[in-house]
Design a protein around this motif. Structure first.
Motif, mmCIF file in Angstrom:
data_model
loop_
_atom_site.group_PDB
_atom_site.id
_atom_site.type_symbol
_atom_site.label_atom_id
_atom_site.label_comp_id
_atom_site.label_asym_id
_atom_site.label_seq_id
_atom_site.Cartn_x
_atom_site.Cartn_y
_atom_site.Cartn_z
ATOM 1 N N VAL A 28 0.846 -1.198 0.000
ATOM 2 C CA VAL A 28 0.000 0.000 0.000
ATOM 3 C C VAL A 28 0.879 1.245 0.000
ATOM 4 O O VAL A 28 1.762 1.392 0.841
ATOM 5 N N GLY A 29 0.662 2.141 -0.958
ATOM 6 C CA GLY A 29 1.473 3.351 -1.041
ATOM 7 C C GLY A 29 0.681 4.562 -1.495
ATOM 8 O O GLY A 29 -0.477 4.457 -1.880
ATOM 9 N N ASN A 30 1.317 5.727 -1.413
ATOM 10 C CA ASN A 30 0.735 6.992 -1.866
ATOM 11 C C ASN A 30 -0.649 7.243 -1.250
ATOM 12 O O ASN A 30 -1.603 7.610 -1.937
ATOM 13 N N VAL A 31 -0.741 7.045 0.047
ATOM 14 C CA VAL A 31 -2.037 7.158 0.723
ATOM 15 C C VAL A 31 -2.334 8.618 1.061
ATOM 16 O O VAL A 31 -1.469 9.349 1.539
ATOM 17 N N LEU A 41 -12.387 10.576 3.113
ATOM 18 C CA LEU A 41 -12.136 9.924 1.834
ATOM 19 C C LEU A 41 -10.662 9.547 1.785
ATOM 20 O O LEU A 41 -9.789 10.394 1.906
ATOM 21 N N ILE A 42 -10.408 8.260 1.624
ATOM 22 C CA ILE A 42 -9.038 7.739 1.607
ATOM 23 C C ILE A 42 -8.737 7.229 0.209
ATOM 24 O O ILE A 42 -9.556 6.549 -0.409
ATOM 25 N N SER A 43 -7.571 7.524 -0.302
ATOM 26 C CA SER A 43 -7.161 7.031 -1.615
ATOM 27 C C SER A 43 -5.719 6.558 -1.544
ATOM 28 O O SER A 43 -4.953 6.983 -0.673
ATOM 29 N N GLY A 44 -5.360 5.669 -2.472
ATOM 30 C CA GLY A 44 -4.001 5.175 -2.469
ATOM 31 C C GLY A 44 -3.726 4.269 -3.657
ATOM 32 O O GLY A 44 -4.611 3.960 -4.457
ATOM 33 N N SER A 45 -2.464 3.851 -3.769
ATOM 34 C CA SER A 45 -2.025 2.956 -4.828
ATOM 35 C C SER A 45 -1.615 1.640 -4.199
ATOM 36 O O SER A 45 -0.823 1.617 -3.254
ATOM 37 N N ALA A 57 -7.146 2.739 -5.620
ATOM 38 C CA ALA A 57 -8.290 2.413 -4.764
ATOM 39 C C ALA A 57 -8.662 3.620 -3.918
ATOM 40 O O ALA A 57 -7.813 4.458 -3.578
ATOM 41 N N SER A 58 -9.951 3.715 -3.607
ATOM 42 C CA SER A 58 -10.426 4.783 -2.719
ATOM 43 C C SER A 58 -11.565 4.242 -1.871
ATOM 44 O O SER A 58 -12.264 3.307 -2.256
ATOM 45 N N ALA A 59 -11.726 4.839 -0.705
ATOM 46 C CA ALA A 59 -12.800 4.422 0.207
ATOM 47 C C ALA A 59 -13.322 5.640 0.950
ATOM 48 O O ALA A 59 -12.538 6.468 1.437
ATOM 49 N N ASN A 60 -14.632 5.741 1.007
ATOM 50 C CA ASN A 60 -15.282 6.811 1.755
ATOM 51 C C ASN A 60 -15.905 6.199 2.994
ATOM 52 O O ASN A 60 -16.721 5.281 2.892
ATOM 53 N N ILE A 61 -15.502 6.656 4.182
ATOM 54 C CA ILE A 61 -15.982 6.053 5.429
ATOM 55 C C ILE A 61 -16.569 7.105 6.355
ATOM 56 O O ILE A 61 -16.238 8.293 6.259
ATOM 57 N N LEU A 90 -6.128 -0.872 1.855
ATOM 58 C CA LEU A 90 -6.048 0.576 2.042
ATOM 59 C C LEU A 90 -6.668 0.987 3.375
ATOM 60 O O LEU A 90 -6.112 1.807 4.117
ATOM 61 N N LEU A 91 -7.809 0.400 3.708
ATOM 62 C CA LEU A 91 -8.489 0.717 4.973
ATOM 63 C C LEU A 91 -7.692 0.228 6.172
ATOM 64 O O LEU A 91 -7.662 0.888 7.220
#
Length: 412
Positions: A28-31, A41-45, A57-61, A90-91
Motif C-alpha cells: 500500500v502506497g501513496n495514501v 475519503l481515503i485514496s491510495g495505490s 483504490a479509494s474508500a469513503n468512510i 487501504l483501509l
C-alpha cells in the motif's frame, strides 16, 4: 470509531486475509486521507499480489458510525465485491495510521526518533509500507519526508525480487530457515470426529483459522501465530509429514467445494473465497480415510470423549495395519445367554475401519472384515448390557450363524 472490525464485517474471511497480507507486505502506497472528523475519503495505490500491476483504490468512510459508505478500485474484482482486497488493504493502512499518536509533527518525530509500531502480523517486507506516503486528516499530516533522514526503505521492484526468492526457498523472516511442523489433533466425541492443528517449531501455536492457513499456503503469503512466530507460508517451509497434511487439506476443501459449488479458481481447484474459516473441521467417510493415509508415516494426537471415558486425555497414536486383539465373553443362564465385549472404540471411514487401542490406530480394510461389520456397528451403538441377551429359542440361530464369525475375530 472506525477499526478493523468494520473492515471484517464488510469482507469475506478470504478477502480479509489477502488484504492483510497486501498491507503487511508493504503493497500500500501513496495514501491520502481528506475530510472532517466524521466523513473521510481515503485514496491510495496498491501493488497487486503478483507484483505486476498497481491498482488505484479509494474508500469513503464515516468515522463516527464505522460505516464504509463506498469503495472504488481499478481491479477486475471490484465489480464482484463491495470491498475488494485492495480497498480493504487501504483501509487497514488507514486504521493503523490515522491516529494522532502516529501523526507527529516533524520536530516531535525527530526528537523521539521512533517509527510507528507494527503489529506481530507484519512481515519482513513491511517497512516498505511507509515509502512515498502522505496521510492527512483532522488538520495533521504524516508524510514520508519526516522519515527520510532516519530510515531507508525497500523499493517496490526490490521487494518484488525478494518475494520471488521467498517463494522458492524455505524463507522464515525473523526465525531463520528451519522446518515448520503442522501437528494434527483429533477429537472423537459421540461418534463425531473433529480435526484441528497446532503449528510451529519447538513451540506450537493453535491454528485458529484453517481456511486462512490453506489460503496462505496457496498464495505464499505471511501469517503469524502468537506475538513472534511469523513466516511466508510456502510449501517448502514445512517438514515432510506436514506437506502430506497440507495435501490432505487441499483435497478436503476441493471436494467440499465440488459438493457445494461449480465455481473454482486457482490452480488447486479450490474455491478460496468459500473456504470455511474455522478452527476445527469435521471428518467423515472417505475424509477419515484420506486423513489417516496422510499421517500413516507419522504420529498424531487423539482425544476420546465418550460415555466410557468421562475424563478424556489426549494421547499420541500411530497407524498400524494388523488386526487388534478383540475379546468377548458369553455367559449362559436358565433364560438364555448374554454376551459382553471388551471395550474398544471404532472409527468408520469409507474403505477402512479404524480400531483405537492403546496408542495404536489399527487401519483395517473393510473388505477384510466385511462379515463382522454388522456386529461392530451394533456394539458401537452403546447398547446396554440387558439388550446383549439371546433367549433360548434364538440360541440355535446364534450358534449356527453369528458364533462362527465371531470366533474368527474375537477371543471368546
Amino acid at each position: 470509531m472506525f477499526d478493523r472490525a468494520n473492515i471484517r464485517k464488510e469482507t469475506t474471511p478470504a478477502v480479509y486475509v489477502r488484504a492483510r497480507s497486501l498491507y503487511t507486505s508493504g503493497h500500500v502506497g501513496n495514501v491520502n486521507a481528506t475530510g472532517d472528523l466524521s466523513s473521510v475519503l481515503i485514496s491510495g495505490s496498491i501493488l497487486g499480489s503478483h507484483y505486476d500491476k498497481r491498482y488505484l483504490a479509494s474508500a469513503n468512510i464515516n468515522v463516527n458510525t464505522g460505516d464504509i459508505i463506498e469503495c472504488k478500485c481499478s481491479c477486475p474484482a471490484a465489480s464482484m465485491f463491495r470491498v475488494c482486497k485492495h480497498c480493504a488493504a487501504l483501509l487497514l493502512y488507514y486504521v493503523d495510521h490515522h491516529d494522532s499518536d502516529y501523526m507527529l509533527s516533524s520536530s516531535e518525530f525527530a526528537e523521539e526518533n521512533i517509527l510507528p509500531e507494527t503489529s506481530a502480523t507484519e512481515s519482513f517486507f513491511n517497512k516498505n509500507s511507509y515509502e512515498n506516503r502522505n496521510v492527512s486528516g483532522a488538520g495533521r499530516t504524516f508524510s514520508s519526508e519526516k522519515l527520510s533522514s532516519h530510515e531507508k526503505y525497500t523499493s517496490f521492484d526490490t521487494l518484488k525480487l525478494l518475494r520471488e526468492y521467498a517463494n522458492n526457498v524455505n524463507f522464515l523472516p525473523f526465525q531463520g530457515a528451519s522446518d515448520i511442523n503442522l501437528e494434527p489433533h483429533l477429537s472423537l466425541k459421540n461418534d463425531k470426529l473433529e480435526l484441528e492443528f497446532r503449528i510451529g517449531q519447538s513451540k506450537k501455536y493453535v491454528v485458529k483459522d484453517i481456511g486462512s492457513f490453506i489460503t496462505a499456503v496457496n498464495e505464499n503469503i505471511v501469517l503469524s501465530y502468537g506475538k513472534t512466530f511469523s513466516f511466508v507460508h510456502n510449501i517448502s517451509a514445512f517438514d515432510s509429514s506436514s506437506r502430506d497434511l497440507i495435501g490432505f487439506l487441499y483435497k478436503y476443501f476441493k471436494e467440499k467445494a465440488a459438493r457445494t459449488s461449480s465455481f473454482y479458481h486457482g490452480y488447486t481447484g479450490i474455491d478460496l473465497l468459500n473456504i470455511p474459516h474455522k478452527r476445527t473441521i469435521e471428518l467423515c467417510g472417505h475424509e477419515i480415510d484420506d486423513f489417516m493415509n496422510a499421517v500413516k508415516n507419522s504420529t498424531f494426537y487423539l482425544k476420546k470423549d465418550d460415555y466410557r471415558n468421562p475424563y478424556p486425555q489426549e494421547r499420541i497414536y500411530t497407524i498400524t495395519y494388523d488386526m487388534p486383539d478383540l475379546s468377548m465373553s458369553i455367559t449362559g443362564s436358565d433364560e438364555g445367554i448374554s454376551f459382553d465385549v471388551k471395550d474398544f472404540s471404532v472409527i468408520e471411514g469409507y474403505d477402512y475401519f479404524f480400531f483405537i487401542e492403546s496408542g495404536n490406530i489399527h487401519m483395517i480394510d473393510i473388505k477384510d472384515i466385511n462379515d463382522i461389520i454388522p456386529f461392530l456397528r451394533f456394539n458401537c451403538k452403546r447398547v446396554p448390557a440387558r439388550e446383549k441377551f439371546i433367549a433360548k429359542a434364538a440360541i440355535p440361530t446364534f450358534i449356527g450363524t453369528m458364533l462362527p464369525i465371531l470366533k474368527k475375530y474375537f477371543n471368546i
